[in-house]
Design an enzyme around this catalytic site. Sequence first.
Site, PDB file in Angstrom:
ATOM      1  N   GLY A  28      80.742  56.272  44.368  1.00 30.32           N
ATOM      2  CA  GLY A  28      81.142  55.658  45.629  1.00 30.32           C
ATOM      3  C   GLY A  28      80.400  54.343  45.822  1.00 30.32           C
ATOM      4  O   GLY A  28      79.531  53.982  45.034  1.00 30.32           O
ATOM      5  N   GLY A  81      81.296  60.116  42.611  1.00 29.62           N
ATOM      6  CA  GLY A  81      82.648  60.172  43.164  1.00 29.62           C
ATOM      7  C   GLY A  81      83.725  60.355  42.109  1.00 29.62           C
ATOM      8  O   GLY A  81      84.785  60.920  42.383  1.00 29.62           O
ATOM      9  N   GLU A 128      72.512  61.488  41.166  1.00 25.24           N
ATOM     10  CA  GLU A 128      72.083  61.212  42.546  1.00 25.24           C
ATOM     11  C   GLU A 128      70.587  61.406  42.796  1.00 25.24           C
ATOM     12  O   GLU A 128      70.039  60.812  43.726  1.00 25.24           O
ATOM     13  CB  GLU A 128      72.887  62.076  43.527  1.00 25.24           C
ATOM     14  CG  GLU A 128      74.337  61.653  43.681  1.00 25.24           C
ATOM     15  CD  GLU A 128      75.241  62.152  42.547  1.00 25.24           C
ATOM     16  OE1 GLU A 128      76.408  61.730  42.498  1.00 25.24           O
ATOM     17  OE2 GLU A 128      74.772  62.959  41.708  1.00 25.24           O
ATOM     18  N   ASP A 188      76.872  65.384  45.497  1.00 24.94           N
ATOM     19  CA  ASP A 188      77.878  65.779  46.487  1.00 24.94           C
ATOM     20  C   ASP A 188      79.270  65.862  45.867  1.00 24.94           C
ATOM     21  O   ASP A 188      79.412  66.265  44.723  1.00 24.94           O
ATOM     22  CB  ASP A 188      77.826  64.836  47.696  1.00 24.94           C
ATOM     23  CG  ASP A 188      78.253  63.404  47.378  1.00 24.94           C
ATOM     24  OD1 ASP A 188      78.098  62.975  46.222  1.00 24.94           O
ATOM     25  OD2 ASP A 188      78.737  62.709  48.296  1.00 24.94           O
TER      26      ASP A 188
END
Length: 347
Positions: A65, A113, A136, A144
């Site tokens: 992202g 993402g 991450e 996520d």
Amino acid sequence: MTEDVLVGTDVRVGRLSLNRPKAIHALNLAMCEAMIDALVKWQGDDAVEAVMIDHSEGRGFCAGGDIRMLAESGAKDGKEARLFFHTEYRLNHLLFTYSKPVVAFMDGITMGGGVGISQPAKYRVATEHTRFAMPETGIGLFPDVGGGWYLPRLEGRVGVYLALTGARLDGAECLALGLATHYLPSEKLAEAKARIAVDPDRIGGILGELSVTAPPAGITQHLERINRLFASDTYEDILAALEADGGEWATKELATLHGKSPQTCKVALRQLKEGGEMHDFAAQMRQEYAIGSRVVQMHDFIEGVRALIIDKDNSPKWDPSTAEAVTDEWIDAIFAPLPENEKWTPL
């Protein structure tokens, strides 16, 4: 409609091509919205029998992202970041529950993402260019986009290992672990897409015919070590196990972990433990949204993006700086459910 994602139909198939080559096709809000709009429309269109997700030119399928935007928002009020997460997770959930077969072509960098939009697909195609990771912990965010669902469902403790270390997998390793369903040489992708567009009833057969034997998967030789040394759900125990082992592989992994955000590592461990016990993907996304809405405004994420993206010194100063200093109460506060009027909801 944004030009950052090319939306169209190809004979009997809907086509979503990510088109931000300079950003390695990282997702922004407009891209997520455009993909949702197209998927919702195709869901009710009998002429569209399947969906293909790929990327335009460049070396990446999707590098995640727009983390610079997320960090800038987090440093202010977090509002823009929360809107992005809410929309992105709706896209992830829509793909997870989609009624028509989806094919994701992970031909290149597939991170964050990019994992979120490829793992829900029924068919996940890896190539010799695939580089898959959930990196991450290195930027103080957390794994996520459904990471708490997919990673604990991998063999043994591989998911925990990937979440903590951010290790990069090649296409052969993705196939061996079940992150990919097929391994194709990149020069066969155009043929695969053309044939699927004409004959979407035979996606599995077409991909099977064009598949080749993948090279040996390097990670498989480390599975025993991973299962043994990453066995605990307590971060301090994993660090101690790696230190006590003292072998070359364990020493290298320990050095990797010492560069990661201790807060993020503890978040990831709890997220994967609880996610592995969940029976509903929407519940997982609700929890991840609660986590994300908080960590995006916390020191480690803003500092991680500064070190990696803005100043590029690759020397983040994490706070808390040690695993011991990240208390259970600290993690409990990150995981606390949001108030009813702020919770994530599916479409």
